[in-house]
Scaffold this active site. Structure first.
Site, PDB file in Angstrom:
ATOM      1  N   TRP A 100       0.819  -1.220   0.000  1.00 50.29           N
ATOM      2  CA  TRP A 100       0.000   0.000   0.000  1.00 50.29           C
ATOM      3  C   TRP A 100       0.846   1.261   0.000  1.00 50.29           C
ATOM      4  O   TRP A 100       0.523   2.240  -0.676  1.00 50.29           O
ATOM      5  CB  TRP A 100      -1.001   0.000   1.154  1.00 50.29           C
ATOM      6  CG  TRP A 100      -2.196  -0.871   0.881  1.00 50.29           C
ATOM      7  CD1 TRP A 100      -2.584  -1.972   1.594  1.00 50.29           C
ATOM      8  CD2 TRP A 100      -3.142  -0.755  -0.193  1.00 50.29           C
ATOM      9  NE1 TRP A 100      -3.708  -2.531   1.026  1.00 50.29           N
ATOM     10  CE2 TRP A 100      -4.066  -1.813  -0.072  1.00 50.29           C
ATOM     11  CE3 TRP A 100      -3.282   0.128  -1.262  1.00 50.29           C
ATOM     12  CZ2 TRP A 100      -5.134  -1.997  -0.961  1.00 50.29           C
ATOM     13  CZ3 TRP A 100      -4.341  -0.054  -2.145  1.00 50.29           C
ATOM     14  CH2 TRP A 100      -5.253  -1.103  -1.999  1.00 50.29           C
ATOM     15  N   ASP A 171      -1.299   6.643   6.286  1.00 51.82           N
ATOM     16  CA  ASP A 171      -2.437   5.870   5.768  1.00 51.82           C
ATOM     17  C   ASP A 171      -2.800   4.816   6.807  1.00 51.82           C
ATOM     18  O   ASP A 171      -2.155   3.776   6.903  1.00 51.82           O
ATOM     19  CB  ASP A 171      -2.048   5.215   4.438  1.00 51.82           C
ATOM     20  CG  ASP A 171      -3.134   4.279   3.917  1.00 51.82           C
ATOM     21  OD1 ASP A 171      -4.200   4.169   4.554  1.00 51.82           O
ATOM     22  OD2 ASP A 171      -2.913   3.660   2.855  1.00 51.82           O
ATOM     23  N   LYS A 195     -12.342  -1.139   6.443  1.00 52.18           N
ATOM     24  CA  LYS A 195     -11.608  -2.100   7.255  1.00 52.18           C
ATOM     25  C   LYS A 195     -12.119  -2.065   8.695  1.00 52.18           C
ATOM     26  O   LYS A 195     -12.541  -3.059   9.243  1.00 52.18           O
ATOM     27  CB  LYS A 195     -10.099  -1.816   7.241  1.00 52.18           C
ATOM     28  CG  LYS A 195      -9.465  -1.516   5.860  1.00 52.18           C
ATOM     29  CD  LYS A 195      -9.666  -2.542   4.837  1.00 52.18           C
ATOM     30  CE  LYS A 195      -9.242  -2.336   3.400  1.00 52.18           C
ATOM     31  NZ  LYS A 195      -8.144  -1.574   3.020  1.00 52.18           N
TER      32      LYS A 195
HETATM   33  C1  LIG Z   1      -7.620  -1.015   1.624  1.00 50.90           C
HETATM   34  C2  LIG Z   1      -6.513  -0.056   1.697  1.00 50.90           C
HETATM   35  C3  LIG Z   1      -6.378   1.021   0.791  1.00 50.90           C
HETATM   36  C4  LIG Z   1      -7.281   1.205  -0.406  1.00 50.90           C
HETATM   37  O1  LIG Z   1      -8.580   1.482  -0.093  1.00 50.90           O
HETATM   38  P1  LIG Z   1      -9.670   1.670  -1.251  1.00 50.90           P
HETATM   39  O2  LIG Z   1     -10.833   2.161  -0.485  1.00 50.90           O
HETATM   40  O3  LIG Z   1      -9.869   0.354  -1.923  1.00 50.90           O
HETATM   41  O4  LIG Z   1      -9.147   2.684  -2.215  1.00 50.90           O
HETATM   42  C5  LIG Z   1      -5.336   1.901   0.980  1.00 50.90           C
HETATM   43  N1  LIG Z   1      -4.455   1.743   1.989  1.00 50.90           N
HETATM   44  C6  LIG Z   1      -4.555   0.727   2.858  1.00 50.90           C
HETATM   45  C7  LIG Z   1      -3.555   0.616   3.958  1.00 50.90           C
HETATM   46  C8  LIG Z   1      -5.576  -0.202   2.736  1.00 50.90           C
HETATM   47  O5  LIG Z   1      -5.671  -1.211   3.621  1.00 50.90           O
END
Ligand SMILES: *Cc1c(COP(=O)(O)O)cnc(C)c1O
Length: 359
Positions: A100, A171, A195
């Protein structure tokens, strides 16, 4: 049969939250309407929005000089938003610990000056670990530092809060609200909701107000932090139902005593599963202990030809979505806040039985 869903995202939500939403689905708060059908400008919806913001501020002890924004476009939407809002003439420094953080850098590099530094490597035991913050090469004039405290795909987590003299962007899509953090050590925290917060599509941004001044008018309005803050996340129609569900999840956490007891529980859940993996000769995990994610636990079968048998038998036992990410293979169990410890106990029991059966 009780079903436990180990999906990395969209992930399971707390049963109590889903039941409340179901109960209120057609008639929210005696309005005769679903929350979904209310104007985002109505006093009823504004109360829902304000409740969600207030609850999150309490849960994370967010200081008054930060804004909470609800935006569209999930985690990846923020990859672009961060770059477009925060880049300056100085380099933005991205730190790579897995897939990511690497994807965030790829997106950012479309928009301006940035660099990527890989900060994970293998130890003597061939386990992946992240170099401590002191060893990251951060420039004094960097526009910002970007990193990902929990790599959802790779199962790598950084538990320390950073101490950098330049703005820090994190993030937190897959770790937000799973443990206590010191918000003041960060300048921007963002997360896709699916999540640990609510439905996919919604993203959450926590930003230090002084950074709002960086947003230029020329960037797309829908990604503009300053505009979103000024309009209290209602520049355009926000994802109202998703905000409502996020608010229910925040209330659920508050009722259960906040983030701290959740953290204790998450430690127990993760320890149970890692112990089972480490004690077995069939399963293995390749992350160094200090960086083992509590939320996303990848594991591999010594005999890969058993992978599909494992997944099918797990499913027959009500243990769903254990297939590892397509880039990594193997298995992955995601243990977000909504996963009760009973789910982990059931998984560990199944894994032991499976190993005995196929030894
Ligand atoms: C799932 C995830 C993303 C992407 O999320 P989307 O909503 O699919 O764009 C980005 N960063 C992390 C750490 C993630 O777990």
């Amino acid at each position: 049969m009780t079903v436990y869903n180990f999906c990395a995202g969209p992930a399971m939500l707390p049963v109590e939250v889903m039941q409340k939403a179901q109960k209120e689905f057609l008639n929210w708060n005696n309005t005769g309407c679903s929350v979904m059908e209310l104007s985002h400008r109505s006093s009823e919806f504004i109360a829902v929005y304000e409740n969600a913001v207030t609850a999150l501020k309490r849960l994370m002890s967010i200081p008054d000089d930060y804004s909470v924004l609800f935006m569209h476009g999930g985690g990846r939407g923020q990859f672009a938003a961060v770059a477009q809002n925060l880049m300056t003439d100085s380099e933005a420094q991205y730190f790579e610990t897995g897939s990511w953080s690497s994807a965030a850098y790829s997106e950012a590099s479309k928009f301006g000056l940035c660099s990527n530094q890989k900060v994970s490597e293998l130890n003597e035991l061939k386990q992946r670990y992240v170099r401590p913050f002191e060893k990251w090469n951060v420039q004094d004039n960097a526009a910002y530092v970007h990193y990902c405290p929990n790599e959802t795909v790779d199962g790598i987590e950084i538990f320390d809060d950073p101490e950098f003299s330049v703005p820090v962007v994190a993030d937190m899509s897959s770790t937000i609200l799973s443990r206590r953090i010191d918000v003041t050590k960060y300048d921007v925290i963002y997360a896709g909701a699916q999540k640990n917060i609510g439905p996919s599509g919604l993203s959450l941004v926590i930003i230090k107000n002084e950074l709002l001044e960086r947003s230029r008018e020329s960037i797309p309005s829908i990604l503009n932090y300053k505009l979103t803050a000024e309009k209290e996340s209602m520049f355009n129609t926000p994802p109202t139902y998703a905000i409502y569900l996020a608010g229910l999840v925040f209330d659920w956490l508050l009722e259960k005593g906040g983030v701290e007891p959740q953290e204790t529980l998450n430690v127990q859940k993760a320890e149970l599963l890692y112990k089972a993996i480490d004690e077995s000769s069939l399963y293995s995990n390749n992350v160094a202990p200090q960086n083992r994610s509590r939320m996303n636990i990848p594991f591999f079968l010594a005999d890969e030809s058993l992978n599909s048998v494992f997944l099918n038998e797990a499913k027959d036992n009500g243990l769903l979505a254990l297939k590892g990410h397509r880039m990594i293979g193997g298995m992955r169990a995601s243990l977000y806040n909504a996963m009760p410890i009973e789910g982990v106990v059931a998984l560990v029991k199944f894994m032991k039985e499976f190993e005995q059966k196929h030894a």
